[in-house]
Design an enzyme around this catalytic site. Sequence first.
Site, PDB file in Angstrom:
ATOM      1  CE  LYS A 116      -3.871  -2.412   2.044  1.00 29.86           C
ATOM      2  NZ  LYS A 116      -4.552  -2.884   3.255  1.00 29.86           N
ATOM      3  CD  GLN A 135      -3.506  -4.724   6.255  1.00 33.47           C
ATOM      4  OE1 GLN A 135      -3.419  -3.760   5.510  1.00 33.47           O
ATOM      5  NE2 GLN A 135      -4.090  -5.862   5.883  1.00 33.47           N
ATOM      6  CG  ASP A 159     -10.353  -0.457   4.870  1.00 32.89           C
ATOM      7  OD1 ASP A 159     -10.119  -0.721   3.677  1.00 32.89           O
ATOM      8  OD2 ASP A 159      -9.743  -0.984   5.827  1.00 32.89           O
TER       9      ASP A 159
END
Length: 294
Positions: free
Chosen positions: A55, A99, A122
């Site tokens: 990422k 994460q 997200d």
Amino acid sequence: VTEAVRMDGSALARRIQGELADDVARLKRERGRAPTLAVVLVGEDPASQIYVRNKSRACAAAGLIGTTHHLETACSPQQLRALIERLNADPAVDGVLVQLPLPPQIDPVAVRTWVDPYKDVDGLHPENAGLLAQGAPRFVPCTPAGCLELLRAYEVPLQGRRAVIIGRSPIVGRPLSILLSAPGCDATVTLCHSRSRELAEVCAQGEILVAAAGVPLLVRAEHVREGAVVIDVGIHRLKGDNGSTAPERLAGDVHPEVAARASLLTPVPGGVGPMTIAMLLRNTVQACQLREDR
Ligand code: NAP
């Protein structure tokens, strides 16, 4: 036997990241810095470390700023919350991503409520999940968004079609079922999970089949309708057979034999994975834009 055409997620992701470059350059000009994504990594999970590194590399390649914030495996929920709140309050941060998976002392459902819903790239905050369910999404979760982009890019007809999804997680299967059944996509969606009976028969009805169960090679030829479009979300590192010295290899939820039945199929790697990252960058650019507009 004709083999399924592979849907090239890597190439599509590169194209989308290229298209983002204009927005990134403009935002950079207007506000003096690039859109910024803060990724929080808790613990030492090796797969998570790879994802976080990918990422941050993707951010750099697309001209965004990616920062990584690491907490120890044994950190308390309060420590994680304090870090997230610091990033929420930081005007130099546009997107915040925690994460997964998290260590057992931290409740992932609570964590979703800690991220500022306007920085929630997200798309997992209850406010954003609610907006998605109501048909007015703010941030679409990255993996389902990536699956939809692949279907669009390959001009897969969705309207009135039967789509079967294996997996009902809040990150992949559930939001994808909402998106595919929403007006605009108009698919007829069946959502399967670990309690579904006659999984193979149900899946074999799907003109579109999405495998997001997290079970290596679960989907066999018998699960797949002739000519179906198959999206493989799973990522697994498989070791060689007992005693074999073969290196680890990547596999998805879909068995290779499916290529002989499907018309289109996403490879692993190079399918959904890079698209997930491209959608994360897009959401971060959008978060930057949204903060400007508020
Ligand atoms: P998850 O939270 O573990 O959810 C898995 C879902 O599949 C659950 O709903 C589970 O049912 C269902 N399931 C498990 N075994 C099944 C079976 N034998 N038959 C039918 N359904 C079954 O996983 P996730 O986070 O959604 O991730 C799924 C997979 O996608 C994983 O391999 C993950 O690594 C991968 N992934 C890839 C990306 C990417 O960028 N490519 C992104 C995210 C995840 P229950 O609800 O009944 O338990």
